[in-house]
Write a protein that holds these residues in place. Structure first.
Motif, PDB file in Angstrom:
ATOM      1  N   TYR A  52       7.705  13.710 -49.223  1.00 48.48           N
ATOM      2  CA  TYR A  52       8.802  13.711 -48.259  1.00 48.48           C
ATOM      3  C   TYR A  52       8.583  12.706 -47.129  1.00 48.48           C
ATOM      4  CZ  TYR A  52      10.355  17.912 -50.591  1.00 48.48           C
ATOM      5  OH  TYR A  52      10.800  18.793 -51.521  1.00 48.48           O
ATOM      6  N   TYR A  53       7.440  12.049 -47.127  1.00 49.86           N
ATOM      7  CA  TYR A  53       7.086  11.119 -46.053  1.00 49.86           C
ATOM      8  C   TYR A  53       6.843   9.727 -46.600  1.00 49.86           C
ATOM      9  CZ  TYR A  53       6.198  15.412 -43.485  1.00 49.86           C
ATOM     10  OH  TYR A  53       6.331  16.630 -42.900  1.00 49.86           O
ATOM     11  N   ASN A  54       7.202   8.743 -45.801  1.00 51.27           N
ATOM     12  CA  ASN A  54       6.819   7.370 -46.114  1.00 51.27           C
ATOM     13  C   ASN A  54       5.850   6.920 -45.011  1.00 51.27           C
ATOM     14  OD1 ASN A  54       8.338   6.583 -43.838  1.00 51.27           O
ATOM     15  ND2 ASN A  54      10.178   6.290 -45.071  1.00 51.27           N
ATOM     16  N   LYS A  55       5.438   5.671 -45.026  1.00 52.70           N
ATOM     17  CA  LYS A  55       4.473   5.201 -44.019  1.00 52.70           C
ATOM     18  C   LYS A  55       5.006   5.383 -42.603  1.00 52.70           C
ATOM     19  CE  LYS A  55       2.003   1.844 -46.812  1.00 52.70           C
ATOM     20  NZ  LYS A  55       1.598   0.448 -46.953  1.00 52.70           N
ATOM     21  N   GLU A  62       1.818  11.547 -37.083  1.00 56.27           N
ATOM     22  CA  GLU A  62       0.469  11.321 -36.557  1.00 56.27           C
ATOM     23  C   GLU A  62       0.478  11.106 -35.042  1.00 56.27           C
ATOM     24  OE1 GLU A  62      -0.898   8.042 -38.884  1.00 56.27           O
ATOM     25  OE2 GLU A  62      -1.402   9.306 -40.595  1.00 56.27           O
ATOM     26  N   ILE A  63       1.488  10.450 -34.530  1.00 55.75           N
ATOM     27  CA  ILE A  63       1.580  10.197 -33.089  1.00 55.75           C
ATOM     28  C   ILE A  63       1.959  11.480 -32.336  1.00 55.75           C
ATOM     29  CG2 ILE A  63       2.913   8.998 -31.300  1.00 55.75           C
ATOM     30  CD1 ILE A  63       3.052   6.608 -33.322  1.00 55.75           C
ATOM     31  N   PHE A  72      -7.485  20.506 -35.823  1.00 60.87           N
ATOM     32  CA  PHE A  72      -7.547  21.287 -37.062  1.00 60.87           C
ATOM     33  C   PHE A  72      -8.011  20.468 -38.270  1.00 60.87           C
ATOM     34  CE2 PHE A  72      -4.433  23.734 -34.537  1.00 60.87           C
ATOM     35  CZ  PHE A  72      -5.128  24.927 -34.491  1.00 60.87           C
ATOM     36  N   LYS A  73      -8.295  19.189 -38.024  1.00 57.22           N
ATOM     37  CA  LYS A  73      -8.770  18.292 -39.085  1.00 57.22           C
ATOM     38  C   LYS A  73      -7.784  18.201 -40.251  1.00 57.22           C
ATOM     39  CE  LYS A  73     -13.618  18.936 -37.940  1.00 57.22           C
ATOM     40  NZ  LYS A  73     -13.486  19.649 -36.724  1.00 57.22           N
ATOM     41  N   TYR A  74      -6.501  18.126 -39.906  1.00 57.80           N
ATOM     42  CA  TYR A  74      -5.474  17.949 -40.920  1.00 57.80           C
ATOM     43  C   TYR A  74      -5.403  16.488 -41.334  1.00 57.80           C
ATOM     44  CZ  TYR A  74      -3.486  22.589 -39.992  1.00 57.80           C
ATOM     45  OH  TYR A  74      -3.283  23.925 -39.877  1.00 57.80           O
ATOM     46  N   LYS A  75      -4.909  16.262 -42.529  1.00 59.52           N
ATOM     47  CA  LYS A  75      -4.626  14.912 -42.990  1.00 59.52           C
ATOM     48  C   LYS A  75      -3.615  14.993 -44.117  1.00 59.52           C
ATOM     49  CE  LYS A  75      -8.646  15.132 -45.934  1.00 59.52           C
ATOM     50  NZ  LYS A  75      -9.936  14.596 -46.263  1.00 59.52           N
ATOM     51  N   PHE A  76      -2.934  13.918 -44.328  1.00 57.98           N
ATOM     52  CA  PHE A  76      -2.011  13.863 -45.450  1.00 57.98           C
ATOM     53  C   PHE A  76      -2.821  13.787 -46.736  1.00 57.98           C
ATOM     54  CE2 PHE A  76       1.117  12.625 -42.280  1.00 57.98           C
ATOM     55  CZ  PHE A  76       2.235  13.301 -42.749  1.00 57.98           C
ATOM     56  N   GLU A  77      -2.526  14.695 -47.620  1.00 52.98           N
ATOM     57  CA  GLU A  77      -3.238  14.700 -48.898  1.00 52.98           C
ATOM     58  C   GLU A  77      -2.582  13.733 -49.854  1.00 52.98           C
ATOM     59  OE1 GLU A  77      -3.298  18.646 -50.448  1.00 52.98           O
ATOM     60  OE2 GLU A  77      -4.243  19.447 -48.659  1.00 52.98           O
ATOM     61  N   LYS A  78      -3.359  13.292 -50.790  1.00 53.41           N
ATOM     62  CA  LYS A  78      -2.811  12.486 -51.871  1.00 53.41           C
ATOM     63  C   LYS A  78      -2.463  13.455 -52.991  1.00 53.41           C
ATOM     64  CE  LYS A  78      -5.313   8.535 -50.430  1.00 53.41           C
ATOM     65  NZ  LYS A  78      -6.256   7.510 -50.643  1.00 53.41           N
ATOM     66  N   GLU A  79      -1.518  13.061 -53.789  1.00 50.16           N
ATOM     67  CA  GLU A  79      -1.074  13.953 -54.877  1.00 50.16           C
ATOM     68  C   GLU A  79      -2.187  14.332 -55.798  1.00 50.16           C
ATOM     69  OE1 GLU A  79       2.639  13.064 -56.802  1.00 50.16           O
ATOM     70  OE2 GLU A  79       2.898  11.569 -55.241  1.00 50.16           O
TER      71      GLU A  79
END
Length: 79
Positions: A52-55, A62-63, A72-79
């Motif tokens: 659902y997100y692009n760059k 992120e901002i 919380f050490k979140y990050k976008f996961e890769k599929e």
């Protein structure tokens, strides 16, 4: 707050909802019951959330949520 600090004693994380809820109840010395279950199979479109997100939209998230993402050490996961 003005110092950009987290202000809660404990955060309930959705990915650990049941256990964190029980911890809060224990801290507050309250009885706890199991949380109700929702219809998690009702979503027809089963795309991974990252689709659902692009760059550009990832950068916006992120901002805006930098403090929470770091804490919380979140990050976008890769599929």
């Amino acid at each position: 707050n003005k110092k950009n600090e987290l202000i809660c004693d404990f955060y309930i994380r959705y990915e650990n909802l049941e256990n964190d809820y029980k911890k809060v109840c224990d801290i507050l010395k309250m009885p706890h019951e199991n949380l109700p279950k929702t219809k998690n199979k009702s979503r027809k479109n089963k795309k991974h959330y990252s689709k659902y997100y692009n760059k550009y939209t990832k950068k916006i998230i992120e901002i805006i949520y930098r403090k929470e993402i770091n804490y919380f050490k979140y990050k976008f996961e890769k599929e």
